[in-house]
Design a protein around this motif. Structure first.
Motif, PDB file in Angstrom:
ATOM      1  N   ASN A  26     -23.475-152.518  76.359  1.00 18.94           N
ATOM      2  CA  ASN A  26     -22.821-151.165  75.876  1.00 18.94           C
ATOM      3  C   ASN A  26     -23.894-150.368  75.076  1.00 18.94           C
ATOM      4  O   ASN A  26     -24.440-151.268  74.148  1.00 18.94           O
ATOM      5  CB  ASN A  26     -21.880-151.403  74.931  1.00 18.94           C
ATOM      6  CG  ASN A  26     -21.031-150.190  74.336  1.00 18.94           C
ATOM      7  OD1 ASN A  26     -22.008-149.269  74.241  1.00 18.94           O
ATOM      8  ND2 ASN A  26     -19.875-150.279  74.036  1.00 18.94           N
ATOM      9  N   SER A  74     -23.539-149.564  71.599  1.00 16.78           N
ATOM     10  CA  SER A  74     -23.732-150.795  70.487  1.00 16.78           C
ATOM     11  C   SER A  74     -25.393-151.143  70.159  1.00 16.78           C
ATOM     12  O   SER A  74     -25.642-151.436  68.966  1.00 16.78           O
ATOM     13  CB  SER A  74     -23.234-152.166  71.113  1.00 16.78           C
ATOM     14  OG  SER A  74     -21.829-151.762  71.267  1.00 16.78           O
ATOM     15  N   VAL A 102     -24.918-160.655  65.320  1.00 14.26           N
ATOM     16  CA  VAL A 102     -23.636-159.726  65.202  1.00 14.26           C
ATOM     17  C   VAL A 102     -23.478-159.285  66.704  1.00 14.26           C
ATOM     18  O   VAL A 102     -22.265-159.175  67.311  1.00 14.26           O
ATOM     19  CB  VAL A 102     -24.200-158.447  64.330  1.00 14.26           C
ATOM     20  CG1 VAL A 102     -22.849-157.644  64.391  1.00 14.26           C
ATOM     21  CG2 VAL A 102     -24.194-159.038  62.820  1.00 14.26           C
ATOM     22  N   TRP A 103     -24.516-158.849  67.287  1.00 12.57           N
ATOM     23  CA  TRP A 103     -24.235-158.197  68.629  1.00 12.57           C
ATOM     24  C   TRP A 103     -23.598-159.224  69.692  1.00 12.57           C
ATOM     25  O   TRP A 103     -22.977-159.121  70.473  1.00 12.57           O
ATOM     26  CB  TRP A 103     -25.663-157.871  69.188  1.00 12.57           C
ATOM     27  CG  TRP A 103     -25.448-156.877  70.511  1.00 12.57           C
ATOM     28  CD1 TRP A 103     -24.429-156.607  71.171  1.00 12.57           C
ATOM     29  CD2 TRP A 103     -26.678-156.662  71.316  1.00 12.57           C
ATOM     30  NE1 TRP A 103     -24.738-155.849  72.208  1.00 12.57           N
ATOM     31  CE2 TRP A 103     -26.067-156.061  72.342  1.00 12.57           C
ATOM     32  CE3 TRP A 103     -28.058-156.678  71.227  1.00 12.57           C
ATOM     33  CZ2 TRP A 103     -26.957-155.428  73.356  1.00 12.57           C
ATOM     34  CZ3 TRP A 103     -28.865-156.015  71.991  1.00 12.57           C
ATOM     35  CH2 TRP A 103     -28.458-155.446  73.304  1.00 12.57           C
ATOM     36  N   HIS A 160     -21.723-161.896  68.842  1.00 13.52           N
ATOM     37  CA  HIS A 160     -20.259-161.851  68.485  1.00 13.52           C
ATOM     38  C   HIS A 160     -19.616-160.755  68.961  1.00 13.52           C
ATOM     39  O   HIS A 160     -18.357-161.230  69.531  1.00 13.52           O
ATOM     40  CB  HIS A 160     -20.200-162.103  66.761  1.00 13.52           C
ATOM     41  CG  HIS A 160     -18.895-162.012  66.425  1.00 13.52           C
ATOM     42  ND1 HIS A 160     -18.039-163.086  66.686  1.00 13.52           N
ATOM     43  CD2 HIS A 160     -17.948-161.131  66.087  1.00 13.52           C
ATOM     44  CE1 HIS A 160     -16.807-163.052  66.122  1.00 13.52           C
ATOM     45  NE2 HIS A 160     -16.624-161.534  65.747  1.00 13.52           N
ATOM     46  N   ARG A 161     -19.977-159.716  68.896  1.00 15.49           N
ATOM     47  CA  ARG A 161     -19.205-158.573  69.648  1.00 15.49           C
ATOM     48  C   ARG A 161     -19.143-158.729  71.258  1.00 15.49           C
ATOM     49  O   ARG A 161     -18.403-158.436  71.875  1.00 15.49           O
ATOM     50  CB  ARG A 161     -19.941-157.143  69.313  1.00 15.49           C
ATOM     51  CG  ARG A 161     -19.583-156.881  67.961  1.00 15.49           C
ATOM     52  CD  ARG A 161     -20.109-155.530  67.655  1.00 15.49           C
ATOM     53  NE  ARG A 161     -19.875-155.198  66.244  1.00 15.49           N
ATOM     54  CZ  ARG A 161     -20.166-153.952  65.670  1.00 15.49           C
ATOM     55  NH1 ARG A 161     -20.582-153.008  66.230  1.00 15.49           N
ATOM     56  NH2 ARG A 161     -19.821-153.860  64.179  1.00 15.49           N
ATOM     57  N   TRP A 162     -20.201-159.403  71.749  1.00 13.35           N
ATOM     58  CA  TRP A 162     -20.621-159.334  73.006  1.00 13.35           C
ATOM     59  C   TRP A 162     -19.496-160.342  73.644  1.00 13.35           C
ATOM     60  O   TRP A 162     -18.973-160.454  74.611  1.00 13.35           O
ATOM     61  CB  TRP A 162     -21.762-160.066  73.399  1.00 13.35           C
ATOM     62  CG  TRP A 162     -22.407-160.309  74.858  1.00 13.35           C
ATOM     63  CD1 TRP A 162     -22.517-161.409  75.307  1.00 13.35           C
ATOM     64  CD2 TRP A 162     -22.769-159.110  75.642  1.00 13.35           C
ATOM     65  NE1 TRP A 162     -23.219-161.059  76.489  1.00 13.35           N
ATOM     66  CE2 TRP A 162     -23.219-159.865  76.886  1.00 13.35           C
ATOM     67  CE3 TRP A 162     -23.105-157.765  75.657  1.00 13.35           C
ATOM     68  CZ2 TRP A 162     -23.896-159.010  77.778  1.00 13.35           C
ATOM     69  CZ3 TRP A 162     -23.587-157.165  76.579  1.00 13.35           C
ATOM     70  CH2 TRP A 162     -23.974-157.723  77.783  1.00 13.35           C
ATOM     71  N   ASP A 163     -19.322-161.565  72.887  1.00 13.13           N
ATOM     72  CA  ASP A 163     -18.433-162.650  73.190  1.00 13.13           C
ATOM     73  C   ASP A 163     -16.876-162.260  73.098  1.00 13.13           C
ATOM     74  O   ASP A 163     -15.920-162.780  73.824  1.00 13.13           O
ATOM     75  CB  ASP A 163     -18.699-163.934  72.349  1.00 13.13           C
ATOM     76  CG  ASP A 163     -20.000-164.590  72.783  1.00 13.13           C
ATOM     77  OD1 ASP A 163     -20.699-164.142  73.642  1.00 13.13           O
ATOM     78  OD2 ASP A 163     -20.475-165.260  71.769  1.00 13.13           O
ATOM     79  N   SER A 164     -16.658-161.219  72.067  1.00 13.46           N
ATOM     80  CA  SER A 164     -15.305-161.096  71.740  1.00 13.46           C
ATOM     81  C   SER A 164     -14.666-159.684  72.640  1.00 13.46           C
ATOM     82  O   SER A 164     -13.587-159.537  72.589  1.00 13.46           O
ATOM     83  CB  SER A 164     -15.008-161.010  70.365  1.00 13.46           C
ATOM     84  OG  SER A 164     -15.813-159.916  69.651  1.00 13.46           O
ATOM     85  N   ASP A 165     -15.670-158.991  72.923  1.00 11.08           N
ATOM     86  CA  ASP A 165     -15.170-157.744  73.632  1.00 11.08           C
ATOM     87  C   ASP A 165     -14.559-157.957  75.061  1.00 11.08           C
ATOM     88  O   ASP A 165     -14.967-159.048  75.583  1.00 11.08           O
ATOM     89  CB  ASP A 165     -16.474-156.798  73.617  1.00 11.08           C
ATOM     90  CG  ASP A 165     -16.018-155.572  74.029  1.00 11.08           C
ATOM     91  OD1 ASP A 165     -14.847-155.016  74.397  1.00 11.08           O
ATOM     92  OD2 ASP A 165     -16.467-154.421  73.563  1.00 11.08           O
TER      93      ASP A 165
END
Length: 193
Positions: free
Chosen positions: A20, A23, A58-59, A61-66
């Motif tokens: 993304n 992001s 942080v990226w 974490h978002r990568w894994d949870s999105d």
């Protein structure tokens, strides 16, 4: 002997093309802001590498949870490793492979560009990047030839193989480019029928 060109873009700028981009931009801006604020208050010892590691964490974490971009996340599960490579320009064809956005009928169908999401070669119900590169019998000879060169070729292993060395990177790049160029001709031909 062909002339080899390389990108003048610093390796840190060659990021996850299929990630993304908003992001990525937000994280880059946040990194710059953090470093600027530290210098502004007199903390000249701010470690840019530490800021970078925090940003990537942080990226990740978002990568894994999105729930978006799951194909890309399957191919590139570890952003730190992907971003740390010091070679490998992502071109037009690799972007399609890594994002699943391109000459794939399932994608083109969602964009209302074709009438069916089915594969034009084998009538699989979903012509996705995964189907094209890893399942479709049309491309079996190319897939087998690549596997002989780089080893096990699956969605789980492909980017690991790519970042092992520039030779593997180039082989996967040529594989994706060959298939997508041929597929584009066939898709265009079908649109004219």
């Amino acid at each position: 002997m062909g002339r080899r060109t390389t990108s003048k873009i610093p390796k840190k700028s060659v990021s996850v093309s299929a990630a993304n981009s908003s992001s990525k931009d937000m994280f880059s801006a946040q990194e710059r802001k953090t470093c600027w604020q530290a210098k502004r208050i007199g903390n000249n010892n701010t470690d840019n590498q530490l800021v970078r590691r925090r940003t990537i964490a942080v990226w990740q974490h978002r990568w894994d949870s999105d729930n978006r971009g799951r194909w890309t996340a399957r191919l590139i599960p570890d952003l730190k490793t992907w971003l740390a490579r010091d070679f490998g320009e992502v071109n037009y064809y690799l972007t399609q492979f890594l994002s699943g956005h391109g000459y794939f009928n399932s994608y083109l169908y969602r964009m209302r560009k074709v009438e069916s999401p089915n594969c034009i070669y084998c009538e699989a119900e979903d012509d996705t990047a995964e189907h094209t590169f890893f399942e479709c019998n049309k491309w079996l000879p190319e897939r087998e030839a690549l596997a002989m060169q780089v080893g096990t070729f699956t969605p789980r292993t492909v980017t690991g193989k790519m970042i092992e060395n520039i030779t593997n990177w180039d082989r996967v790049k040529m594989f994706t480019e060959k298939i997508l160029r041929l597929k584009k001709v066939d898709l265009d031909r079908r649109q004219l029928e």
